[in-house]
Design an enzyme around this catalytic site. Structure first.
Site, PDB file in Angstrom:
ATOM      1  N   ASP A  46       0.958  -1.177   0.079  1.00 36.65           N
ATOM      2  CA  ASP A  46      -0.121   0.052  -0.018  1.00 36.65           C
ATOM      3  C   ASP A  46       0.737   1.195   0.281  1.00 36.65           C
ATOM      4  O   ASP A  46       2.108   1.358   0.496  1.00 36.65           O
ATOM      5  CB  ASP A  46      -0.884  -0.044   1.225  1.00 36.65           C
ATOM      6  CG  ASP A  46      -2.164   0.956   1.223  1.00 36.65           C
ATOM      7  OD1 ASP A  46      -2.249   1.458   0.029  1.00 36.65           O
ATOM      8  OD2 ASP A  46      -2.831   1.083   2.234  1.00 36.65           O
ATOM      9  N   ASN A  56     -10.456  -2.588  -6.111  1.00 34.61           N
ATOM     10  CA  ASN A  56      -9.518  -1.750  -6.964  1.00 34.61           C
ATOM     11  C   ASN A  56     -10.115  -1.728  -8.494  1.00 34.61           C
ATOM     12  O   ASN A  56      -9.929  -0.551  -9.028  1.00 34.61           O
ATOM     13  CB  ASN A  56      -8.286  -2.289  -7.262  1.00 34.61           C
ATOM     14  CG  ASN A  56      -7.298  -2.176  -5.965  1.00 34.61           C
ATOM     15  OD1 ASN A  56      -6.197  -2.938  -5.914  1.00 34.61           O
ATOM     16  ND2 ASN A  56      -7.630  -1.224  -5.146  1.00 34.61           N
TER      17      ASN A  56
HETATM   18  C1  FPP Z   1      -1.720   0.488  -3.348  1.00 37.31           C
HETATM   19  O1  FPP Z   1      -1.371   1.851  -3.581  1.00 37.31           O
HETATM   20  C2  FPP Z   1      -1.308  -0.134  -4.287  1.00 37.31           C
HETATM   21  C3  FPP Z   1      -1.966  -1.030  -5.300  1.00 37.31           C
HETATM   22  C4  FPP Z   1      -3.396  -0.720  -5.764  1.00 37.31           C
HETATM   23  C5  FPP Z   1      -1.673  -2.427  -5.993  1.00 37.31           C
HETATM   24  C6  FPP Z   1      -0.202  -2.699  -6.033  1.00 37.31           C
HETATM   25  C7  FPP Z   1       0.343  -2.385  -7.279  1.00 37.31           C
HETATM   26  C8  FPP Z   1       1.689  -2.466  -7.475  1.00 37.31           C
HETATM   27  C9  FPP Z   1       2.779  -2.505  -6.409  1.00 37.31           C
HETATM   28  C10 FPP Z   1       2.167  -2.072  -8.935  1.00 37.31           C
HETATM   29  C11 FPP Z   1       2.087  -3.311  -9.869  1.00 37.31           C
HETATM   30  C12 FPP Z   1       2.203  -4.515  -9.444  1.00 37.31           C
HETATM   31  C13 FPP Z   1       3.071  -5.460  -9.805  1.00 37.31           C
HETATM   32  C14 FPP Z   1       2.934  -7.068  -9.356  1.00 37.31           C
HETATM   33  C15 FPP Z   1       4.014  -5.355 -10.703  1.00 37.31           C
HETATM   34  P1  FPP Z   1      -2.472   2.730  -3.772  1.00 37.31           P
HETATM   35  O2  FPP Z   1      -2.760   3.493  -4.863  1.00 37.31           O
HETATM   36  O3  FPP Z   1      -3.675   2.213  -2.933  1.00 37.31           O
HETATM   37  O4  FPP Z   1      -1.865   3.909  -2.635  1.00 37.31           O
HETATM   38  P2  FPP Z   1      -2.476   4.933  -1.761  1.00 37.31           P
HETATM   39  O5  FPP Z   1      -3.160   4.266  -0.699  1.00 37.31           O
HETATM   40  O6  FPP Z   1      -1.420   5.964  -0.960  1.00 37.31           O
HETATM   41  O7  FPP Z   1      -3.228   5.635  -2.402  1.00 37.31           O
END
Ligand code: FPP
Length: 248
Positions: free
Chosen positions: A27, A75
């Site tokens: 996250d 998501n």
């Molecule tokens: C959370 O950040 C992350 C995700 C929605 C998914 C994780 C995705 C990746 C690490 C990138 C691609 C994945 C792979 C396997 C290559 P957020 O957007 O919820 O962060 P925030 O809470 O700060 O808004």
């Protein structure tokens, strides 16, 4: 997974007592980008680099199973362009790591409602899963379009159908039978769950499987997470006393 070891494994890490299964809620990509006045998408790109680092480190120190929460059922509600970018990044990750996974004896597996993924991601995933299916050095479980409640609902449907057809006697349903009908069938439950970026919640991740999992939440945003912090969490895990509801 191309670069050489970029960390020093400290002596305090007992490599004979590593968790067999580590799960991570990755996250904080969005906040990482916003702090830098960048588009959230740059955060996901940076997050994908951290995925590479943590996969490589896990393989090098010998973690048998790594489960990464890459995309939740929730998501899908994000803005279209963000969803599309995450799908592009996923496909890029799978395509760019395929040969390294083959070379390093890593099996790629995916858990979730995979039918909901775009056709090109499904194709790339399916091909890599097929090419790596006999690898036994490590398993990477990518949780994609994953929701813990959806997983439980799907398990109930399968078992109910087997009960209706007479294949399973309802009175003999055990915890083991339930576990055998989850996406993670055949795998041990996670010993350790790490969540980055400070939120104290589970967010519908591996609801059944984390009954006795040790939880570690770090304030570090996922793109800033690295091998040194990962290893210090593993050392912290090794110092914890796990009682599984029992007394010592
Ligand atoms: C959370 O950040 C992350 C995700 C929605 C998914 C994780 C995705 C990746 C690490 C990138 C691609 C994945 C792979 C396997 C290559 P957020 O957007 O919820 O962060 P925030 O809470 O700060 O808004």
């Amino acid at each position: 997974m191309n670069s050489s070891t970029s960390f020093h494994v400290p002596e305090d890490l007992d490599v004979s007592k590593l968790p067999k299964h580590v799960a991570i809620i990755m996250d904080g990509n969005g906040r990482w980008a916003e702090k830098r006045l960048m588009n959230r998408i740059r955060g996901h790109e940076a997050g994908a680099e951290t995925v590479r680092t943590i996969v490589r480190t896990s393989r090098e120190i010998g973690i048998p199973i790594l489960t990464l929460y890459a995309f939740s059922t929730e998501n899908w509600q994000r803005p279209k362009v963000e969803v599309a970018t995450l799908m592009v990044l996923l496909k890029k990750f799978i395509d760019s790591e395929r040969n390294e996974m083959i070379k390093n004896n890593i099996r790629l597996n995916a858990i979730g409602e995979l039918a909901n993924l775009p056709a090109d991601v499904r194709e790339s995933l399916g091909r890599t899963m097929d090419l790596t299916k006999s690898n036994d050095g490590m398993v990477i479980n990518l949780a994609l379009s994953y929701g813990g409640r959806a997983e439980i609902a799907s398990m109930v449907k399968i078992i109910a159908e087997k009960a209706r057809s007479g294949e399973i006697d309802p009175v003999s349903i055990t915890e083991e039978i339930i576990a055998d009908h989850l996406y993670t069938a055949g795998m041990p439950d996670p010993d350790l769950l790490i969540r980055t970026s400070g939120e104290m919640r589970i967010s519908n991740f591996l609801l059944w499987q984390i009954a006795y999992t040790e939880i570690f939440v770090t304030d570090t945003l996922w793109p800033d997470f690295g091998s040194d912090e990962f290893i210090s969490i593993l050392i912290d895990f090794q110092r914890r006393e796990r009682r599984f509801g029992n007394v010592v």
